[in-house]
Design an enzyme around this catalytic site. Sequence first.
Site, PDB file in Angstrom:
ATOM      1  N   HIS A 121       0.869  -1.185   0.000  1.00  0.00           N
ATOM      2  CA  HIS A 121       0.000   0.000   0.000  1.00  0.00           C
ATOM      3  C   HIS A 121       0.908   1.238   0.000  1.00  0.00           C
ATOM      4  O   HIS A 121       1.999   1.196   0.550  1.00  0.00           O
ATOM      5  CB  HIS A 121      -0.830  -0.066   1.284  1.00  0.00           C
ATOM      6  CG  HIS A 121      -1.939   0.920   1.396  1.00  0.00           C
ATOM      7  ND1 HIS A 121      -1.728   2.234   1.718  1.00  0.00           N
ATOM      8  CD2 HIS A 121      -3.280   0.784   1.253  1.00  0.00           C
ATOM      9  CE1 HIS A 121      -2.896   2.859   1.772  1.00  0.00           C
ATOM     10  NE2 HIS A 121      -3.854   1.997   1.492  1.00  0.00           N
ATOM     11  N   ASP A 198       2.797  -4.752   7.772  1.00  0.00           N
ATOM     12  CA  ASP A 198       1.560  -3.989   7.692  1.00  0.00           C
ATOM     13  C   ASP A 198       0.420  -4.987   7.874  1.00  0.00           C
ATOM     14  O   ASP A 198       0.156  -5.806   6.992  1.00  0.00           O
ATOM     15  CB  ASP A 198       1.478  -3.288   6.329  1.00  0.00           C
ATOM     16  CG  ASP A 198       0.128  -2.601   6.109  1.00  0.00           C
ATOM     17  OD1 ASP A 198      -0.732  -2.661   7.014  1.00  0.00           O
ATOM     18  OD2 ASP A 198      -0.060  -2.013   5.026  1.00  0.00           O
ATOM     19  N   GLN A 201      -4.853  -5.497   6.796  1.00  0.00           N
ATOM     20  CA  GLN A 201      -5.807  -6.536   6.368  1.00  0.00           C
ATOM     21  C   GLN A 201      -5.618  -7.808   7.194  1.00  0.00           C
ATOM     22  O   GLN A 201      -6.569  -8.514   7.503  1.00  0.00           O
ATOM     23  CB  GLN A 201      -5.634  -6.856   4.871  1.00  0.00           C
ATOM     24  CG  GLN A 201      -5.747  -5.676   3.930  1.00  0.00           C
ATOM     25  CD  GLN A 201      -7.112  -5.017   3.959  1.00  0.00           C
ATOM     26  OE1 GLN A 201      -8.128  -5.644   4.226  1.00  0.00           O
ATOM     27  NE2 GLN A 201      -7.132  -3.718   3.671  1.00  0.00           N
ATOM     28  N   LYS A 224     -10.615  -0.783  10.087  1.00  0.00           N
ATOM     29  CA  LYS A 224     -10.694  -1.960   9.221  1.00  0.00           C
ATOM     30  C   LYS A 224     -10.957  -3.235  10.024  1.00  0.00           C
ATOM     31  O   LYS A 224     -11.108  -4.306   9.448  1.00  0.00           O
ATOM     32  CB  LYS A 224      -9.394  -2.127   8.425  1.00  0.00           C
ATOM     33  CG  LYS A 224      -9.156  -1.038   7.392  1.00  0.00           C
ATOM     34  CD  LYS A 224      -7.981  -1.396   6.518  1.00  0.00           C
ATOM     35  CE  LYS A 224      -7.370  -0.214   5.808  1.00  0.00           C
ATOM     36  NZ  LYS A 224      -8.177   0.341   4.721  1.00  0.00           N
ATOM     37  N   CYS A 365      -4.698   2.507  -3.826  1.00  0.00           N
ATOM     38  CA  CYS A 365      -3.494   2.971  -3.111  1.00  0.00           C
ATOM     39  C   CYS A 365      -2.314   2.045  -3.355  1.00  0.00           C
ATOM     40  O   CYS A 365      -1.503   1.795  -2.453  1.00  0.00           O
ATOM     41  CB  CYS A 365      -3.736   3.103  -1.608  1.00  0.00           C
ATOM     42  SG  CYS A 365      -5.078   4.197  -1.195  1.00  0.00           S
TER      43      CYS A 365
END
Lengths: 407, 136
Positions: A121, A198, A201, A224, A365
Amino acid sequence: MNIEYIRSQFPQLSEKVYGKQLVYLDNAATIQRPQSVIDKWVELSSKMNSNLHRAVHKIAADATEEYETTRDAVKEFLGAKHREEIIFTSGATASLNLVAHCFSEAFVHEGDEIIIAESEHHSDIVPWQMECEKRGATIKVLPVDEDGLLMVDKLPEILSERTKILCVAQISNVLGIVNPVKEIVSICHSRGCYVLVDGAQGVVHENVNVQDLDCDFYAFSGHKMYAAPGTGVLYGKKELLEQMPPFLGGGEMIGTVTWKKTTYAPLPQKYEAGTQNMAGTPTLKPAIEMIKLLRSEEMLKYQNDVRDYLLRELQNDPRIRLFGVPRGTVEKIALFSFAVEGVHHEDLALILDKMGIAVRSGQMCAEPLMDRFGVTGMLRASFAPYNTMEEAEYFIKSLHRAINMLV
Amino acid sequence: MTLKERQEEIIDEFSMYEEWLDKYEYLIELGKNLEAFPQDKKTDDRLIKGCQSRVWLDYELKDGALYFTADSDAIITKGIISLLISVYSGRTPQEIAADDFAFLNEIGLKENLSPTRANGLVSMIETIKSAAVINS
């Protein structure tokens, strides 16, 4: 526990758009919030709205208690070793920027290298580009193959003695592929390279144990994973966070302040300058409870059935080019980005919208990844555990209808 | 047909469609029938900013009137620009500059089709307006 009960916990899901039942398939962008999260938010705003850590009065103490017990809950949830390894931020982007800036300040010098996965991202790319530009360091890319799987076998040759850190998403927000983070960490550590994960998700869909993964940093957003917007977490290994300088100055991040010399607070306050999101951050607690509820064996089976159905339907349609195709033992979540031959993603998204279906179109993104696959954008349908098989079937039917209108 | 008459005509046409999908069918048809735009004119200076899809708009001033040509890689957007061209092409710059583009609200295009300026309708309008102002 059944799917109807789960759905009844999410007020947004029963809303209509253009007179049609909303089918919300943009969960990777923002997931819907359960009533328990909304209630917590309201409770904090109406019963204990007060600044944290400072005052001695009752509601400030209550608010601080809510905030600090959230830290314990997140620590347990991530399997962290110490509670001060949990830093509250405004979101994954803020967490990633914190690491990029403070880690670079401490460890990245001219001529050093940083590895970033090709599927990252922008929030995990741009802060590092800014740092590299300032410091004369360079970025190397860990590529993905044609199916969207990271080419981990290339990692040993990309790593050098100048590589300071590797940045990779546990699950790409475009490809939905579960990356072999543990293996990547192990390779990197054997070469003296740190790893930033990261988890924006990943934290929603995977059981995370940061000690087992052994990653050095893990970042995610609240909005999220069912919590309030403007909340986020950075996990960092204590010994690393202690070696890094503070990020923002002011508020409770200080030890003592004098004109001559200011000292800083210990972790985690060192990284929590300014007034915290006192109404939002404690919603991480009910959000974590929701995640646990959705990981029952029964719920997981249902989610896998929905995913398998969608994967089959999308893969078997010759007009559809799917990005992020699982191979062998590689897992994929129910997140599908694709392009349709001769059809613009924006047209599809506009038509699906009028059918009540919320999907995402564009670059998501991740412009470098779009370039990698030679497309200007994709259509993405990202499912949450509360999405039903009926919604999946309606999506496929509507997609066919939309494609037929456009070709 | 005056500018206002043409706009009324479009409002009438759109009022026939109750369903939004029917309006899209209509726009898709318009998009497919839009006059071909030369490939070599698809340059960055003709590209309209703020669109998720790419839109190129070109114009020329001939005998005191503006003539627009355009293209897009997305068909609904192409339909919208085709609709705009059918209204504004061949009008004087003064006529266009004085128009309020309000008919787009009446057919529901503005609020229904560009909730996040995804298709850049606002940018397309701005580009047409500024062409009119520059040449007024």
